[in-house]
Design a protein around this motif. Structure first.
Motif, PDB file in Angstrom:
ATOM      1  N   ILE A  37       0.847  -1.206   0.000  1.00 16.45           N
ATOM      2  CA  ILE A  37       0.000   0.000   0.000  1.00 16.45           C
ATOM      3  C   ILE A  37       0.881   1.255   0.000  1.00 16.45           C
ATOM      4  CG2 ILE A  37      -1.711   1.340   1.322  1.00 16.45           C
ATOM      5  CD1 ILE A  37      -2.606  -1.488   2.492  1.00 16.45           C
ATOM      6  N   VAL A  55     -11.386   6.775  -6.036  1.00 22.22           N
ATOM      7  CA  VAL A  55     -11.094   5.824  -4.947  1.00 22.22           C
ATOM      8  C   VAL A  55     -12.372   5.175  -4.384  1.00 22.22           C
ATOM      9  CG1 VAL A  55     -10.137   5.611  -2.607  1.00 22.22           C
ATOM     10  CG2 VAL A  55      -8.829   6.790  -4.396  1.00 22.22           C
ATOM     11  N   PRO A  56     -13.443   5.956  -4.082  1.00 23.54           N
ATOM     12  CA  PRO A  56     -14.675   5.305  -3.612  1.00 23.54           C
ATOM     13  C   PRO A  56     -15.253   4.333  -4.644  1.00 23.54           C
ATOM     14  CG  PRO A  56     -14.799   7.693  -3.289  1.00 23.54           C
ATOM     15  CD  PRO A  56     -13.544   7.433  -4.057  1.00 23.54           C
ATOM     16  N   PHE A  58     -13.443   2.512  -6.762  1.00 18.88           N
ATOM     17  CA  PHE A  58     -12.609   1.305  -6.642  1.00 18.88           C
ATOM     18  C   PHE A  58     -13.015   0.496  -5.410  1.00 18.88           C
ATOM     19  CE2 PHE A  58      -8.986   3.880  -8.791  1.00 18.88           C
ATOM     20  CZ  PHE A  58      -9.546   3.639 -10.034  1.00 18.88           C
ATOM     21  N   PHE A  59     -13.372   1.222  -4.349  1.00 21.17           N
ATOM     22  CA  PHE A  59     -13.800   0.556  -3.112  1.00 21.17           C
ATOM     23  C   PHE A  59     -15.074  -0.267  -3.360  1.00 21.17           C
ATOM     24  CE2 PHE A  59     -16.553   0.551   0.627  1.00 21.17           C
ATOM     25  CZ  PHE A  59     -15.725   0.004   1.587  1.00 21.17           C
ATOM     26  N   LEU A 145      -3.555   4.296  -7.596  1.00 21.10           N
ATOM     27  CA  LEU A 145      -4.646   4.472  -6.629  1.00 21.10           C
ATOM     28  C   LEU A 145      -5.501   3.207  -6.571  1.00 21.10           C
ATOM     29  CD1 LEU A 145      -5.728   8.164  -7.381  1.00 21.10           C
ATOM     30  CD2 LEU A 145      -4.743   7.312  -5.234  1.00 21.10           C
ATOM     31  N   THR A 149      -5.979   0.979  -3.230  1.00 22.78           N
ATOM     32  CA  THR A 149      -7.321   0.702  -2.711  1.00 22.78           C
ATOM     33  C   THR A 149      -7.564  -0.806  -2.622  1.00 22.78           C
ATOM     34  OG1 THR A 149      -8.041   2.698  -3.865  1.00 22.78           O
ATOM     35  CG2 THR A 149      -9.767   1.284  -2.962  1.00 22.78           C
ATOM     36  N   SER A 152      -5.569  -2.275   0.242  1.00 19.34           N
ATOM     37  CA  SER A 152      -6.159  -1.815   1.510  1.00 19.34           C
ATOM     38  C   SER A 152      -7.435  -2.604   1.799  1.00 19.34           C
ATOM     39  CB  SER A 152      -6.529  -0.334   1.457  1.00 19.34           C
ATOM     40  OG  SER A 152      -5.408   0.439   1.172  1.00 19.34           O
ATOM     41  N   TYR A 153      -8.210  -2.840   0.752  1.00 18.13           N
ATOM     42  CA  TYR A 153      -9.453  -3.592   0.917  1.00 18.13           C
ATOM     43  C   TYR A 153      -9.146  -5.014   1.370  1.00 18.13           C
ATOM     44  CZ  TYR A 153     -14.291  -4.784   0.346  1.00 18.13           C
ATOM     45  OH  TYR A 153     -15.590  -5.164   0.605  1.00 18.13           O
TER      46      TYR A 153
END
Ligand code: ZN
Ligand code: ZN
Length: 216
Positions: A37, A55-56, A58-59, A145, A149, A152-153
């Protein structure tokens, strides 16, 4: 109850070697993911607002990936992915059931965390090529990014899932967020319901979207 105790004994004897350390497994997953990350973030240069705004998105993509991966190959035997089915449906769900959710010692982390080979697969076989594709179709910043992401997920998945399978009385088990999300995952651990409800392990977004979220 008795079935779970017997399954655990046999599984530990057959699959968890004497040199296995649950904390080392936990630390490896955490350190390798955090390093990936940090590296991905360090490669992002002067991002535009619209790049950060992805980013949201990708989340949500990751949340859908978690949902379909779990609803699909983790609970239905698919060619080439049988190992995932075995480890999840046949082992994880029988080692931990809705009335026996907690690990009894750090050695039981082996049946919660993904094996290191899966970590290599997620990072090298999934996050990297998809990040490259996003970087190629979009911009290099977007690619990094995306990678940041995605990893991180993955790490939140590992940490949260691990925390649901800690004793309810432990300090992690008592956290508000963990108590809330554990309820969702505990219902899924009922062997009669595991193929029908609560496929999100982290946040029940896709479950809500597809009407597969059960609360009782
Ligand atoms: Zn579980
Ligand atoms: Zn499951």
């Amino acid at each position: 109850m008795g079935d779970v105790a017997a399954f655990r004994m046999q599984y530990r004897a057959e699959h968890i070697g004497p040199r296995y350390s649950g904390w080392l497994h936990f630390a490896t997953t955490s350190v390798v993911s955090l390093a990936a990350i940090a590296f991905a973030i360090s490669r992002v240069h002067a991002p535009h607002a619209w790049e950060l705004a992805m980013v949201p998105v990708f989340f949500i993509v990751a949340n859908l990936g978690e949902y379909f991966g779990h609803r699909g190959p983790m609970h239905h035997r698919r060619r080439g992915l049988a190992l995932i089915f075995e480890r999840h449906t046949l082992q994880h769900h029988h080692f931990y059931t809705h009335d026996r959710m907690a690990a009894e010692s750090p050695r039981d982390f082996q049946m919660v965390l993904f094996p290191p080979i899966m970590l290599v697969f997620f990072l090298g076989g999934l996050a990297t090529p998809l990040g490259l594709l996003v970087g190629f179709l979009g911009t290099p910043n977007l690619g990094w990014l995306f990678a940041a992401t995605a990893v991180s997920y993955f790490l939140s998945y590992e940490w949260l899932h691990w925390s649901y399978h800690q004793p309810e009385s432990s300090w992690v088990g008592r956290l508000w967020l963990v108590r809330r999300l554990r309820r969702h995952h505990t219902i899924h651990h009922d062997l009669r319901r595991m193929t029908t409800v609560n496929f999100n392990i982290t946040f029940p977004i896709a479950d809500t979207l597809f009407g597969t979220s059960a609360r009782d």
